[in-house]
Design an enzyme around this catalytic site. Structure first.
Site, mmCIF file in Angstrom:
data_model
loop_
_atom_site.group_PDB
_atom_site.id
_atom_site.type_symbol
_atom_site.label_atom_id
_atom_site.label_comp_id
_atom_site.label_asym_id
_atom_site.label_seq_id
_atom_site.Cartn_x
_atom_site.Cartn_y
_atom_site.Cartn_z
ATOM 1 N N THR A 25 0.847 -1.190 0.000
ATOM 2 C CA THR A 25 0.000 0.000 0.000
ATOM 3 C C THR A 25 0.881 1.236 0.000
ATOM 4 O OG1 THR A 25 -1.863 -1.093 1.036
ATOM 5 C CG2 THR A 25 -1.658 1.263 1.463
ATOM 6 N N GLN A 97 -4.210 -7.048 -5.996
ATOM 7 C CA GLN A 97 -4.664 -7.591 -4.717
ATOM 8 C C GLN A 97 -5.992 -6.933 -4.332
ATOM 9 O OE1 GLN A 97 -3.021 -6.553 -0.771
ATOM 10 N NE2 GLN A 97 -2.648 -8.739 -0.490
ATOM 11 N N HIS A 174 -7.126 -10.822 -0.683
ATOM 12 C CA HIS A 174 -6.366 -10.508 0.540
ATOM 13 C C HIS A 174 -7.106 -11.079 1.743
ATOM 14 C CE1 HIS A 174 -3.635 -8.782 3.232
ATOM 15 N NE2 HIS A 174 -3.734 -7.506 2.955
ATOM 16 N N ASN A 177 -3.524 -10.380 7.294
ATOM 17 C CA ASN A 177 -3.243 -9.089 7.953
ATOM 18 C C ASN A 177 -4.462 -8.372 8.551
ATOM 19 O OD1 ASN A 177 -0.734 -9.744 7.038
ATOM 20 N ND2 ASN A 177 -0.528 -8.072 5.575
ATOM 21 N N TYR A 179 -7.694 -7.975 7.521
ATOM 22 C CA TYR A 179 -8.756 -7.329 6.730
ATOM 23 C C TYR A 179 -9.959 -8.278 6.593
ATOM 24 C CZ TYR A 179 -4.963 -4.130 6.304
ATOM 25 O OH TYR A 179 -3.947 -3.282 6.642
ATOM 26 N N ARG A 226 -3.940 -14.668 -0.250
ATOM 27 C CA ARG A 226 -2.885 -14.423 0.745
ATOM 28 C C ARG A 226 -3.411 -14.684 2.158
ATOM 29 N NH1 ARG A 226 1.341 -9.326 1.859
ATOM 30 N NH2 ARG A 226 3.140 -10.665 1.546
ATOM 31 N N ASN A 234 -3.390 -5.822 13.180
ATOM 32 C CA ASN A 234 -4.798 -5.389 13.092
ATOM 33 C C ASN A 234 -5.718 -6.168 14.031
ATOM 34 O OD1 ASN A 234 -4.738 -3.152 11.366
ATOM 35 N ND2 ASN A 234 -4.683 -4.449 9.541
ATOM 36 N N GLY A 318 9.106 -7.314 -0.243
ATOM 37 C CA GLY A 318 8.317 -6.109 -0.017
ATOM 38 C C GLY A 318 9.170 -4.867 -0.007
ATOM 39 N N ARG A 319 9.657 -4.497 1.198
ATOM 40 C CA ARG A 319 10.335 -3.200 1.353
ATOM 41 C C ARG A 319 11.530 -3.016 0.416
ATOM 42 N NH1 ARG A 319 10.969 -4.196 7.459
ATOM 43 N NH2 ARG A 319 11.031 -6.277 6.522
HETATM 44 C C1 LIG Z 1 4.552 0.154 3.154
HETATM 45 C C2 LIG Z 1 3.957 -1.226 3.252
HETATM 46 C C3 LIG Z 1 2.705 -1.456 2.722
HETATM 47 C C4 LIG Z 1 2.142 -2.748 2.749
HETATM 48 N N1 LIG Z 1 0.918 -2.966 2.149
HETATM 49 C C5 LIG Z 1 0.431 -4.222 2.040
HETATM 50 C C6 LIG Z 1 -0.761 -4.483 1.302
HETATM 51 O O1 LIG Z 1 -1.395 -3.600 0.702
HETATM 52 N N2 LIG Z 1 -1.192 -5.776 1.246
HETATM 53 C C7 LIG Z 1 -0.519 -6.804 1.874
HETATM 54 O O2 LIG Z 1 -0.944 -7.949 1.778
HETATM 55 N N3 LIG Z 1 0.620 -6.573 2.570
HETATM 56 C C8 LIG Z 1 1.120 -5.331 2.648
HETATM 57 N N4 LIG Z 1 2.307 -5.117 3.304
HETATM 58 C C9 LIG Z 1 3.100 -6.279 3.761
HETATM 59 C C10 LIG Z 1 4.124 -6.678 2.660
HETATM 60 O O3 LIG Z 1 3.450 -7.244 1.553
HETATM 61 C C11 LIG Z 1 5.167 -7.705 3.167
HETATM 62 O O4 LIG Z 1 4.492 -8.859 3.587
HETATM 63 C C12 LIG Z 1 6.015 -7.145 4.299
HETATM 64 O O5 LIG Z 1 6.547 -5.887 3.949
HETATM 65 C C13 LIG Z 1 7.159 -8.079 4.645
HETATM 66 O O6 LIG Z 1 8.007 -8.274 3.538
HETATM 67 P P1 LIG Z 1 9.475 -7.583 3.494
HETATM 68 O O7 LIG Z 1 10.186 -8.019 4.736
HETATM 69 O O8 LIG Z 1 10.105 -8.133 2.228
HETATM 70 O O9 LIG Z 1 9.247 -6.107 3.435
HETATM 71 C C14 LIG Z 1 2.859 -3.823 3.344
HETATM 72 C C15 LIG Z 1 4.111 -3.567 3.911
HETATM 73 C C16 LIG Z 1 4.658 -2.307 3.870
HETATM 74 C C17 LIG Z 1 6.045 -2.089 4.434
#
Ligand SMILES: Cc1cc2nc3c(=O)[nH]c(=O)nc-3n(C[C@H](O)[C@H](O)[C@H](O)COP(=O)(O)O)c2cc1C
Length: 357
Positions: A25, A97, A174, A177, A179, A226, A234, A318-319
């Site tokens: 997001t 998603q 989704h 997390n 939702y 997912r 949450n 992700g990040r």
């Molecule tokens: C800024 C940000 C936004 C995220 N938005 C979503 C999202 O929209 N949907 C989702 O399933 N996970 C979301 N996540 C979780 C990521 O998909 C991922 O699982 C999490 O960052 C861990 O992976 P990483 O260690 O590679 O960053 C978000 C994480 C971050 C940091």
């Protein structure tokens, strides 16, 4: 089993490598409409085998955070078409998603005629950010059977429009997390006493019915899901008596539907969640048999390879994908990764979004 070789997802989607850009997001969709800036952002990251888009609402009722995109109006579908075209022009693949936030919202982030819906009328602990500061989550209305059906139809309509009109490669439900779909699975947020609450069979019913309807509409090859077992983000209960049984049951049912993949979020890493008390990833893989994606803090070839060696199929990032648009190339060339700037994760505009190199 090379990370850098192609992979067939379902029978229709050829991925150029085994890295998946995780759903992230980013709150750049002004008025909830996907735009040119977002098309540029996703195009920059088309080196991923598969991009999974940021959480996108199938309905005005599902909007939780400010400036997240939707997939229910003509303008939103047109915006998604621009994004699909931009990613395809770079030989990438993208699933959207579908995220209905359920009770994780504030009225301030929702249009006036919308409703906050959840399995039960139980407010989630914590606060939601809005354009005017932090506010407690909204008290949701417990969904009646009509609202259950109309919400499932919203997922179906969005999925159909994204694939048929916008040219998106598939959708991810989704169900992680905290939702809406996760709110049905978890006994803390689902205290219903009808056929949608109580037993494993009942708590999984909303998710499985939604998956089945979406599969009938766009085909199983284009549908993934997912989950976040043991997640507490949450206001979810991280562990409960029949947790393992719940995910084994889901995996078996989704295997029968031939779903394209199951995507497991590992909340121990980015979200600091408690340890897993069972080998849940393996249990899901054994019972689903199909493609399983997992990851968490993957910032090297070794960490990604360890996931494949454990018997799972694709690796989410992700990040690191936020701050390294050409992540796969950098990993392959053993280049140093840039760290992301957390301050700009959810701001608007191009800073910390399309200006990473
Ligand atoms: C800024 C940000 C936004 C995220 N938005 C979503 C999202 O929209 N949907 C989702 O399933 N996970 C979301 N996540 C979780 C990521 O998909 C991922 O699982 C999490 O960052 C861990 O992976 P990483 O260690 O590679 O960053 C978000 C994480 C971050 C940091």
């Amino acid at each position: 089993m090379s990370l850098f070789e192609s992979f067939k997802l379902g029978s229709t989607t050829e991925l150029k490598n085994r890295f998946v850009m995780a759903p992230l997001t980013r709150c750049r969709a002004i008025n909830n409409i996907p735009n040119e800036l977002m098309a540029e952002y996703y195009q920059q990251r088309a080196g991923a085998g598969l991009i999974i888009s940021e959480g996108t609402s199938p309905s005005p009722n599902g909007l939780g955070y400010p400036r997240i995109p939707g997939a229910y109006s003509d303008a939103q579908i047109e915006g998604w078409k621009k994004i699909a075209d931009a990613v395809h022009a770079k030989d990438g693949k993208i699933f959207v998603q579908l995220m209905h936030c359920g009770r994780i919202t504030s009225k301030l982030n929702m249009p006036e005629d919308s409703q906050t819906l959840a399995p039960s009328s139980i407010i989630a602990a914590g606060e939601m950010f809005t354009e005017t500061g932090m506010f407690p989550h909204e008290m949701p209305k417990a969904m009646n059977l009509e609202e259950i059906e109309s919400t499932q139809n919203e997922f179906v309509n969005s999925a159909k429009r994204l694939v048929n009109e916008a040219g998106i490669d598939g959708i991810e439900l989704h169900s992680a997390n905290g939702y809406l779909l996760n709110q049905f699975l978890n006994p803390k947020s689902n205290q219903r006493d009808d056929q949608y609450g109580g037993s494993v069979e009942n708590r999984t019913r909303f998710v499985l019915e939604t998956a089945q309807k979406v599969v009938e509409a766009i085909g199983a090859d284009k549908v993934g899901i997912r989950f976040s077992p043991y997640g507490e983000f949450n206001d979810m209960l991280p562990d409960y008596e029949d947790l393992e049984q719940t995910f084994i049951y889901l995996s078996k049912k989704l295997a029968k539907m031939n779903l394209a993949y199951i995507h497991i979020v590992d909340q121990r890493i980015a979200f600091g969640a408690p340890a897993f008390t069972t080998d849940i990833k393996n249990s899901i893989k054994i019972n689903f048999k199909g493609t399983v994606i997992t990851g968490g803090d993957v910032d090297s070839e070794e960490k990604a390879q360890a996931i494949l060696s454990s018997g799972l199929d694709l690796v989410y990032v992700g990040r690191s994908f936020i701050s390294n648009p050409n992540f796969v190339e950098k990993i392959q060339n053993k280049e140093n990764l840039m760290a992301p700037d957390m301050e700009t994760f959810y701001t608007s505009g191009d800073k910390g979004y399309t200006d990473y190199v």
